[in-house]
Design a protein around this motif. Structure first.
Motif, PDB file in Angstrom:
ATOM      1  N   MET A   1       0.843  -1.205   0.000  1.00 44.33           N
ATOM      2  CA  MET A   1       0.000   0.000   0.000  1.00 44.33           C
ATOM      3  C   MET A   1       0.877   1.254   0.000  1.00 44.33           C
ATOM      4  SD  MET A   1      -2.810   1.109   2.826  1.00 44.33           S
ATOM      5  CE  MET A   1      -3.291  -0.584   3.105  1.00 44.33           C
ATOM      6  N   MET A   2       0.434   2.234  -0.768  1.00 42.96           N
ATOM      7  CA  MET A   2       1.090   3.538  -0.820  1.00 42.96           C
ATOM      8  C   MET A   2       1.227   4.106   0.596  1.00 42.96           C
ATOM      9  SD  MET A   2       1.539   5.874  -3.386  1.00 42.96           S
ATOM     10  CE  MET A   2       2.354   7.449  -3.232  1.00 42.96           C
ATOM     11  N   LEU A   5      -1.358   6.352   2.128  1.00 50.02           N
ATOM     12  CA  LEU A   5      -2.671   5.805   2.490  1.00 50.02           C
ATOM     13  C   LEU A   5      -2.651   5.121   3.848  1.00 50.02           C
ATOM     14  CD1 LEU A   5      -3.989   4.324  -0.878  1.00 50.02           C
ATOM     15  CD2 LEU A   5      -5.085   6.097   0.496  1.00 50.02           C
ATOM     16  N   THR A 167      -9.873   2.769   2.481  1.00 43.23           N
ATOM     17  CA  THR A 167      -8.715   2.046   3.019  1.00 43.23           C
ATOM     18  C   THR A 167      -8.362   2.542   4.419  1.00 43.23           C
ATOM     19  OG1 THR A 167      -7.914   1.957   0.750  1.00 43.23           O
ATOM     20  CG2 THR A 167      -6.318   1.480   2.459  1.00 43.23           C
ATOM     21  N   ARG A 206      -9.610  -1.017  -2.451  1.00 46.39           N
ATOM     22  CA  ARG A 206      -8.163  -0.877  -2.219  1.00 46.39           C
ATOM     23  C   ARG A 206      -7.445  -0.392  -3.478  1.00 46.39           C
ATOM     24  NH1 ARG A 206      -7.225  -2.602   2.820  1.00 46.39           N
ATOM     25  NH2 ARG A 206      -8.666  -4.161   3.639  1.00 46.39           N
ATOM     26  N   HIS A 207      -7.885  -0.941  -4.624  1.00 46.64           N
ATOM     27  CA  HIS A 207      -7.245  -0.563  -5.873  1.00 46.64           C
ATOM     28  C   HIS A 207      -7.573   0.884  -6.257  1.00 46.64           C
ATOM     29  CE1 HIS A 207      -5.240  -1.061  -9.633  1.00 46.64           C
ATOM     30  NE2 HIS A 207      -6.337  -0.960 -10.367  1.00 46.64           N
ATOM     31  N   ASP A 209      -8.507   3.301  -4.337  1.00 45.07           N
ATOM     32  CA  ASP A 209      -7.902   4.241  -3.382  1.00 45.07           C
ATOM     33  C   ASP A 209      -6.450   4.542  -3.752  1.00 45.07           C
ATOM     34  OD1 ASP A 209     -10.225   4.510  -2.001  1.00 45.07           O
ATOM     35  OD2 ASP A 209      -9.617   3.348  -0.236  1.00 45.07           O
ATOM     36  N   GLU A 210      -5.747   3.511  -4.215  1.00 48.65           N
ATOM     37  CA  GLU A 210      -4.358   3.718  -4.643  1.00 48.65           C
ATOM     38  C   GLU A 210      -4.320   4.748  -5.781  1.00 48.65           C
ATOM     39  OE1 GLU A 210      -1.427   2.388  -3.576  1.00 48.65           O
ATOM     40  OE2 GLU A 210      -2.307   1.124  -2.005  1.00 48.65           O
ATOM     41  N   TYR A 213      -5.656   8.385  -4.471  1.00 45.73           N
ATOM     42  CA  TYR A 213      -4.653   9.079  -3.662  1.00 45.73           C
ATOM     43  C   TYR A 213      -3.622   9.778  -4.552  1.00 45.73           C
ATOM     44  CZ  TYR A 213      -1.090  10.235  -0.296  1.00 45.73           C
ATOM     45  OH  TYR A 213      -0.182  10.940   0.452  1.00 45.73           O
ATOM     46  N   ARG A 214      -3.180   9.052  -5.585  1.00 43.98           N
ATOM     47  CA  ARG A 214      -2.175   9.646  -6.474  1.00 43.98           C
ATOM     48  C   ARG A 214      -2.771  10.744  -7.362  1.00 43.98           C
ATOM     49  NH1 ARG A 214      -0.852   4.417  -5.631  1.00 43.98           N
ATOM     50  NH2 ARG A 214       1.336   3.789  -5.532  1.00 43.98           N
TER      51      ARG A 214
END
Lengths: 274, 282
Positions: A1-2, A5, A167, A206-207, A209-210, A213-214
């Protein structure tokens, strides 16, 4: 995970509990009311509210429709018991059915929106009844994707979790001791049996959110997102979801004719005088 | 000289001058009881921060009764405080006053008005045009308002102007929840510590607390010694009253130990800045 996050849950908890305490009390109220669906978002908000104001000042209302999964009400009750707040059940079946008797051909989307708005009217009625502010329970992921009903579940006076991704909701929920069965179950709008968010959306929280976030927090460009390994079509579809749902995150547009139009050149914080 | 400074980490009410003045007076009384020589309040302590169109409503002229009241209180204790200043020509500044012995010793108008991200100051406020050190009973001071400090030149000018104590009045919003500590708090802690070290100055940083429209102000007011060490730090996210004993010997020893400011070459700096200005054509 980033890394971005991964929330510092101790700090986040302190901030959100402080937010509820401060923003509720400064309007001269010490109570809140919220809908408890049995899902994780409202469970987290009720835990935050109970810690902020004391469980005796928090009223959680479960508002099932006849097609809601019975497990949802059980989970809502479990959560309310775990944090000790006031709990009641107000079924919305009679009101919703009375309406759709007039429109029997309505599809699932219309029915789902109507249910969400029916719940909103119950909450705002209890707001007046209890002198309590309505807490919102939409997280940042759903707000950005527009995965909510305008003037339904998106309506509230204060939203403690609107700036944290799903997340992070999971992380904070675990840290705050929310019952495991609520954390672990599949997220669902629970409008009809077997519905799950991730199936309906077509991707996992989860995907996405990654990506969000970016894209939103870090403002990566599309080529940068591609270089980070995100599929171009996926990026494009999420970008469009954000764009096309933006109206839900804004107040209604007002036709400007005067020199001072509300919110455009008549600008005050909502906490004006508080 | 040695003195005791209080950092009043208060929670102003947005747009409520009378209420805030009451809070401020209460803190002054407490500081007097604690035997303090100086009390520092946050940026816009009299009015709150996200004022938007409230700016003209909460603005005070320096001859207003509210400011007069504060000036009178400075007969017992020196006071640094932030407010919206209205000038005779109807400009509005994010200002800070240093009050001492019943007089305005110095008035600083915030030069760098952040207008990005969650900030919108330039829309509502005029910007100041100078950084000046000034003499007080407690030594030569320099005063900055929040964003001013993020410009190296601002604290550099004050230090070159002889300031040995830098006051920074702040309304810094909390953001960044992914690290060991709050993102904005860590950034500020690095900034005040590095500034103190570079300039062999002590820093008194006062930040407010409370929420405005969901934005938290994180507090963490701090006294930093000239070596960059944090000597006293206020609570995070909560109101606090931070009393710090400011020791002259530490400053003297630090200036003997690391005489960077003694060696700082004003001529080279001026020559190069002059050349850069010329090359830029203004």
């Amino acid at each position: 995970m980033m890394a971005g996050l991964i929330a510092n849950t101790e700090l986040l908890r302190k901030l959100l509990v402080g937010f509820v305490q401060d923003e509720v009390r400064k309007v001269g109220v010490n109570k809140v009311v919220l809908g408890l669906s049995g899902g994780i978002d409202s469970a987290l908000v009720v835990f935050i509210a109970a810690e902020a104001l004391g469980p005796e000042n928090v009223h959680a209302i479960c508002m099932p429709y006849k097609t809601s999964n019975p497990e949802s009400e059980e989970h809502a009750r479990l959560v309310a018991t775990a944090c000790g707040v006031n709990f009641s059940v107000v079924p919305i079946t009679p009101m919703v059915d009375a309406y759709f008797d007039m429109f029997p051909d309505a599809d699932n989307m219309r029915r789902g929106n109507k249910m969400a708005r029916e719940r909103m009217t119950v909450l705002f009625d209890h707001s007046a009844l209890l002198r309590a502010l309505v807490l919102g329970t939409s997280n940042k992921t759903e707000l950005l994707l527009g995965y909510g009903t305008l003037y339904g579940d998106m309506a509230s006076a204060l939203n403690p979790i609107g700036d944290i991704y799903k997340t992070q909701v999971w992380q904070l929920s675990a840290a705050m001791g929310i019952p495991a069965e609520v954390i672990e179950k599949q997220p669902s709008a629970d409008l009809w049996a077997g519905q799950t968010d991730e199936e309906e959306l077509g991707f996992s929280y989860r995907h996405v959110d990654e990506l969000l976030y970016r894209m939103v927090d870090q403002r990566l460009t599309k080529p940068e997102l591609a270089a980070a390994g995100f599929d171009g079509a996926f990026v494009e579809s999420i970008y469009l979801k954000i764009q096309n749902s933006h109206f839900k995150r804004r107040l209604p547009i007002i036709a400007k004719v005067s020199n001072r139009t509300i919110d455009r050149d008549f600008r005050y914080a909502r906490d004006w005088g508080k | 000289m040695n003195f005791t400074a209080v950092l009043a980490q208060i929670k102003p009410k947005l747009g409520c001058i009378a209420d805030n003045l009451k809070t401020i007076e209460g803190e002054i009384v407490k500081a007097l009881e604690a035997g303090a020589d100086l009390i520092v309040f946050p940026e816009l302590a009299l009015s709150g921060y996200f004022l938007k169109d409230l700016v003209p409503e909460v603005a005070l002229r320096i001859d207003s009764p509210e400011i007069f009241q504060l000036i009178e209180l400075s007969r017992g204790i020196s006071i640094a405080i932030g407010f919206v200043e209205e000038t005779e020509d109807y400009h509005f500044f994010n200002s800070a006053m240093y009050l001492e012995d019943g007089k305005i010793r110095h008035l600083h108008r915030k030069v760098y008005l952040p207008t990005y991200g969650l900030f919108d100051e330039q829309r509502y406020l005029a910007h100041g045009t100078s950084f000046r050190a000034f003499d007080t009973k407690l030594g030569r001071f320099g005063m900055l308002i929040c964003e001013d400090m993020w410009h190296l030149s601002a604290s550099y000018i004050l230090a070159m102007d002889g300031a040995m104590t830098l006051l920074c009045l702040s309304s810094s919003p909390a953001r960044g929840i992914d690290g060991d500590s709050l993102g904005s708090a860590s950034a500020w802690q690095k900034l005040v510590s590095t500034t103190a070290m570079f300039l062999n100055c002590r820093v008194l940083y006062c930040n407010r607390v409370g929420f405005e429209d969901g934005v938290n102000f994180w507090g963490g007011s701090e006294y930093i010694s000239p070596s960059g060490e944090s000597i006293a730090r206020g609570a995070l996210l909560e109101e606090d009253f931070v009393a710090a004993r400011v020791d002259e010997g530490t400053l003297r020893r630090e200036r003997i130990f690391s005489p960077m400011m003694r060696d700082e070459n004003l001529f080279v700096t001026m020559q190069e800045l002059g050349r850069i200005a010329q090359e830029r054509g203004r």
